[in-house]
Write an enzyme that holds these catalytic residues in place. Structure first.
Site, PDB file in Angstrom:
ATOM      1  N   LYS A  57       0.835  -1.198   0.000  1.00 42.73           N
ATOM      2  CA  LYS A  57       0.000   0.000   0.000  1.00 42.73           C
ATOM      3  C   LYS A  57       0.876   1.256   0.000  1.00 42.73           C
ATOM      4  O   LYS A  57       2.086   1.182   0.219  1.00 42.73           O
ATOM      5  CB  LYS A  57      -0.920  -0.001   1.222  1.00 42.73           C
ATOM      6  CG  LYS A  57      -0.183   0.039   2.554  1.00 42.73           C
ATOM      7  CD  LYS A  57      -1.145  -0.029   3.732  1.00 42.73           C
ATOM      8  CE  LYS A  57      -0.390   0.024   5.053  1.00 42.73           C
ATOM      9  NZ  LYS A  57      -1.283   0.027   6.218  1.00 42.73           N
ATOM     10  N   ARG A 159     -10.455   0.243  15.593  1.00 43.08           N
ATOM     11  CA  ARG A 159     -10.345   0.943  14.326  1.00 43.08           C
ATOM     12  C   ARG A 159     -11.305   0.248  13.373  1.00 43.08           C
ATOM     13  O   ARG A 159     -12.504   0.355  13.531  1.00 43.08           O
ATOM     14  CB  ARG A 159      -8.873   0.926  13.856  1.00 43.08           C
ATOM     15  CG  ARG A 159      -8.538   1.915  12.769  1.00 43.08           C
ATOM     16  CD  ARG A 159      -7.056   1.970  12.485  1.00 43.08           C
ATOM     17  NE  ARG A 159      -6.515   0.688  12.050  1.00 43.08           N
ATOM     18  CZ  ARG A 159      -5.276   0.523  11.594  1.00 43.08           C
ATOM     19  NH1 ARG A 159      -4.450   1.545  11.512  1.00 43.08           N
ATOM     20  NH2 ARG A 159      -4.850  -0.673  11.228  1.00 43.08           N
ATOM     21  N   TYR A 282      14.022  30.948   7.723  1.00 41.80           N
ATOM     22  CA  TYR A 282      12.795  31.637   8.101  1.00 41.80           C
ATOM     23  C   TYR A 282      12.616  31.698   9.615  1.00 41.80           C
ATOM     24  O   TYR A 282      12.954  30.761  10.337  1.00 41.80           O
ATOM     25  CB  TYR A 282      11.580  30.921   7.510  1.00 41.80           C
ATOM     26  CG  TYR A 282      11.382  31.121   6.030  1.00 41.80           C
ATOM     27  CD1 TYR A 282      11.290  32.398   5.480  1.00 41.80           C
ATOM     28  CD2 TYR A 282      11.255  30.033   5.179  1.00 41.80           C
ATOM     29  CE1 TYR A 282      11.091  32.578   4.129  1.00 41.80           C
ATOM     30  CE2 TYR A 282      11.056  30.205   3.821  1.00 41.80           C
ATOM     31  CZ  TYR A 282      10.978  31.483   3.294  1.00 41.80           C
ATOM     32  OH  TYR A 282      10.787  31.659   1.952  1.00 41.80           O
ATOM     33  N   MET A 335      10.461  24.968   1.952  1.00 39.54           N
ATOM     34  CA  MET A 335       9.780  24.170   0.936  1.00 39.54           C
ATOM     35  C   MET A 335      10.750  23.472  -0.021  1.00 39.54           C
ATOM     36  O   MET A 335      10.572  22.299  -0.361  1.00 39.54           O
ATOM     37  CB  MET A 335       8.805  25.037   0.136  1.00 39.54           C
ATOM     38  CG  MET A 335       8.033  24.251  -0.919  1.00 39.54           C
ATOM     39  SD  MET A 335       6.886  25.250  -1.869  1.00 39.54           S
ATOM     40  CE  MET A 335       5.605  25.556  -0.641  1.00 39.54           C
TER      41      MET A 335
END
Length: 392
Positions: A57, A159, A282, A335
């Site tokens: 998966k 779940r 930043y 980013m």
């Protein structure tokens, strides 16, 4: 079309690069399929008499579903697990003869078109509630065919999964009237198998044994990657390793025995000398504590390298491996770019174009993940599409 005059003059002298050319790759994601095959063979051995399947998966944990599936099939795997039906359809195109299960059950609208999608691609839904049982029953009756499926029972995860009460109810009902579908697997999931000493492991095992006794003729599966390492009591008929296949750590507080499958490298774009007392990246969250040499690398959170691996004056961030040395991240991961402190590395060892290992054989992915406050699973499945992929 008129040819651009500049391009025309340069054409004889310039190599034209394609998007997949390593010469212009800012980052490189290497997937070692040989290591994947070795890991599968190791897990087969650890699974003992149980069949060892493979969980593919989430794009085979970020490694590429098609390449991983093909490698695992060649290694002898015959049963595979995905999460979503679309993943099953992708897997089917590569694995025409494999047994495929969709762990999330019947995803989509409650219509015959949805059921038909599973049927067409021969993906077996793992049914985990009464509604799904009713839907699959209705569809099987409508086509007059007892299609295969799995049954998921909840033993303590809270779940997905049917309850113990539901297990007794279904067992009693099917004694007198078989279901309109063919259950080919019953399964449950371990909640704490990554901690071998957790008391819940034996509790969930006992609960699953009780449910399995209600369906003695249907193959059973409980063990995920960590469950494989818990020993034969947890193996039943089929094991379902995932993270361990791809080199991730399955059990805590133990050395990782698996081969490294995924290595993420990025290039140094430039270096610079920064005086003591200057803020970096930043938010000015980290200030240089000395006269420093910094390297800017072509990697950020858009590439799947988590922002939570950032460093600040209050906490240390992740580290990288470069030219035989470790170097810390300094300031925030952005980013597209990350800054590392290479002050303690010989100046001629780090230069523009040098390759940096973000994680791999020298910088284990689970160590990087731990510093970022997460697990190796998230780093693998967060890998972006901008890195050039290379399969070994």
């Amino acid at each position: 079309m008129t040819q651009d005059p500049i391009s025309s003059r340069l054409a004889p002298h310039v190599k034209h690069l394609s998007a997949g050319d390593a010469a212009i790759a800012g980052s490189l994601l290497t997937i070692d399929l040989g290591a994947l095959e070795i890991n599968y063979a190791d897990l087969v051995e650890k699974s003992g008499e149980a069949e060892c399947s493979a969980v593919i998966k989430a794009d085979a944990y970020g490694t590429g579903l098609e390449e991983a599936a093909k490698t695992l099939w060649q290694a002898g795997c015959r049963t595979f697990f995905v999460a979503h039906p679309q993943e099953g359809a992708r897997a089917r195109s590569t694995l025409p003869d494999a047994t495929l299960y969709a762990l999330n059950g019947l995803v989509g609208d409650d219509t015959d078109a949805t059921m038909s999608y599973y049927h067409t691609h021969r993906v077996r839904p793992v049914l985990g509630c009464y509604e799904e049982i009713d839907l699959w029953s209705r569809y099987c009756r409508s086509i007059g065919e007892a299609l295969p499926c799995g049954l998921h029972f909840d033993t303590g995860m809270n779940r997905l999964g049917l309850s113990k009460k539901a297990a007794h109810k279904l067992s009693d009902a099917w004694t007198t009237q078989p279901p309109p579908f063919t259950p080919t697997l019953i399964m449950s999931h371990l909640a704490c198998a990554d901690d071998p000493h957790h008391p819940l492991n034996s509790t969930l095992l006992d609960r699953f044994r009780a449910i399995r006794a209600l369906f003695p003729d249907i193959p059973a599966s409980l063990a995920n990657s960590a469950g494989v390492f818990l020993g034969p009591d947890y193996h039943f008929d089929l094991t379902r390793p995932g993270i361990a296949l791809y080199g991730g750590l399955a059990t805590s507080n133990r050395p990782n025995p698996m081969q490294t499958v995924v290595t993420l490298n990025s290039r140094v774009l430039s270096t610079r000398h920064v005086p003591k007392g200057q803020s970096v990246s930043y938010g000015a969250s980290e200030v240089t504590k000395r006269d420093s040499r910094l390297a800017i690398i072509n990697m950020g959170y858009a590439d799947g390298y988590l922002r939570t691996g950032s460093s600040s004056d209050k906490r240390k961030g992740a580290r990288v491996y470069i030219e035989g040395y470790e170097a810390p991240i300094i300031g925030r991961v952005t980013m597209d770019l990350t800054i590392i402190d290479v002050t303690d590395i010989p100046e001629d060892a780090v230069k523009r174009g040098s390759w940096v290992e973000l994680f791999g054989p020298h910088m284990p992915i689970d160590e990087v993940a731990a510093i970022a406050g997460t697990i190796g699973y998230e780093l693998l499945t967060s890998l972006g599409l901008r890195s050039l992929r290379r399969y070994l």
